[in-house]
Design a protein around this motif. Structure first.
Motif: not given
Length: 377
Positions: A161-163, A174-179, A191-192, A249-254
């Motif tokens: 889920r994003t916030f 950010i993205v939060m996730s859980a098993p 995990t954030v 780790t999030l990444s973005f290529n503009p």
């Protein structure tokens, strides 16, 4: 894109009372109504289909006379023909409904610009847990967060889920996730990700912000995030963010991450349909010849769109449209696949017996809408 704006389907009657049924051909119905004079506006609709086939929907309120901290839940056991109010959840806002292991959950913030919280219902939405500590749904996170009823994705054995976290004038993703097999009410299992900042220099200086990210499954890889992008002028864009294998780790290529997306300047929900092998969304699409119109507030058209690769999007059909942009809006559509149909809930600004909506943004209705045979042209 001009040709599909000629395929207009107008509402056949003026809405004038709470609970009035929209034209049968649309399968629509008003779930909530608040006159503009109250200064309480209706927003953040979300919908989910329970394992027993019932629908549960939620919405919240905003505006000068709203506390901006309460979600109201409704349910339908007859495919959306009739609805009943279940409960109101205080300290629950900007929230998404989802089902996991047969239980109903809601996740959002505890108030406008608040902190993340999650709750669970074991009786289809009648009663809910109360988040008080990190062990029962209150995330121990500092900062100020914004979001909307964005999709909750179960993929790769995890719940995602994003916030967006506010950092000065920047909205950092950010993205939060859980098993998915564990206790997701215990926030210590989540995990954030790292925070991903944006840059006002993007899109030749036309970029303003991104927000309300959609987590979407990809073909074999980790999920991607498709974000609403606010710009000074059109054409409207969305942004595609990727994950590293560490799931943090999030990444973005503009240079390659911005895509043309009809309605990308307003909130949208994207989901993948395994039957058609397409991604689908319901958006406030705008034709590209509107000059310097503030496209973020052009919400008078509701369009069903699709893509086979998340990057190239096509309009399938126009669902609703009104010629006036100032006081009419069909926006923030959240939806689910239901066999050959799509069922949706929509934040709507429209005519009523009290002078109509305050603006296209400050909605006076929450509407349920069924889209039959959505995959057909």
């Amino acid at each position: 894109m001009k040709h599909w704006f000629g395929c207009v389907l107008y509402l056949a009657s003026v809405l004038s009372a709470f609970g009035q049924v929209l034209p049968a051909s649309l399968g629509g119905k008003v779930l909530a109504f608040s006159p503009a004079s109250t200064k309480v506006y209706l927003g953040s609709p979300s919908i989910v289909i329970l394992p027993n086939g019932s629908y549960v929907a939620s919405y919240d309120t905003f505006g000068p006379s709203s506390n901006s901290d309460t979600a109201t839940l409704l349910a339908s056991s007859d495919k959306g023909r009739n609805w009943k109010t279940l409960t109101a959840l205080h300290d629950q806002y900007w929230s998404s409904l989802f089902v996991l292991k047969g239980f109903l959950y809601i996740i959002g913030t505890d108030r406008a610009i608040g902190r993340p919280v999650i709750r669970r219902s074991q009786d289809n939405g009648a009663t809910w847990t109360t988040p008080t500590t990190d062990a029962d749904g209150r995330f121990p996170m500092r900062g100020r967060y914004i979001t909307g009823p964005v999709p909750v994705l179960v993929d790769h054995g995890r719940v995602w889920r994003t916030f967006e976290v506010i950092d000065g004038d920047d909205l950092r993703e950010i993205v939060m996730s859980a098993p998915s097999g564990g206790d997701i009410l215990d926030t210590r299992n989540w995990t954030v990700s790292t925070e991903l900042a944006s840059n006002k220099a993007w899109l030749d200086g036309k970029f303003l912000s991104w927000e309300e990210g959609n987590l979407v499954e990809t073909r074999g890889g980790l999920p991607a995030v498709l974000l609403r992008v606010n710009t000074t002028v059109g054409p409207e864009k969305a942004a595609v963010i990727n994950f590293a294998q560490d799931r943090r780790t999030l990444s973005f290529n503009p240079a390659s991450g911005f895509i043309d997306f009809p309605g990308g300047g307003k909130k949208f929900t994207v989901r993948f349909d395994p039957q058609t092998q397409r991604y689908w969304s319901i958006t406030n699409a705008v034709s590209n010849d509107d000059g310097r119109t503030n496209l973020e507030r052009v919400r008078n058209t509701l369009a069903l769109i699709w893509s086979s690769d998340l990057r190239t999007w096509k309009v399938q059909r126009i669902l609703l449209q009104h010629p006036d942009r100032s006081h009419h809006g069909f926006q923030y559509a959240d939806w689910q696949f239901d066999g050959k149909d799509i069922v949706s809930v929509i934040r709507m600004a429209y005519d009523d017996d009290h002078g109509g909506a305050e603006s296209q943004h400050n909605s006076n209705y929450i509407m349920f809408l069924r889209i039959p045979n959505f995959a057909e042209p």
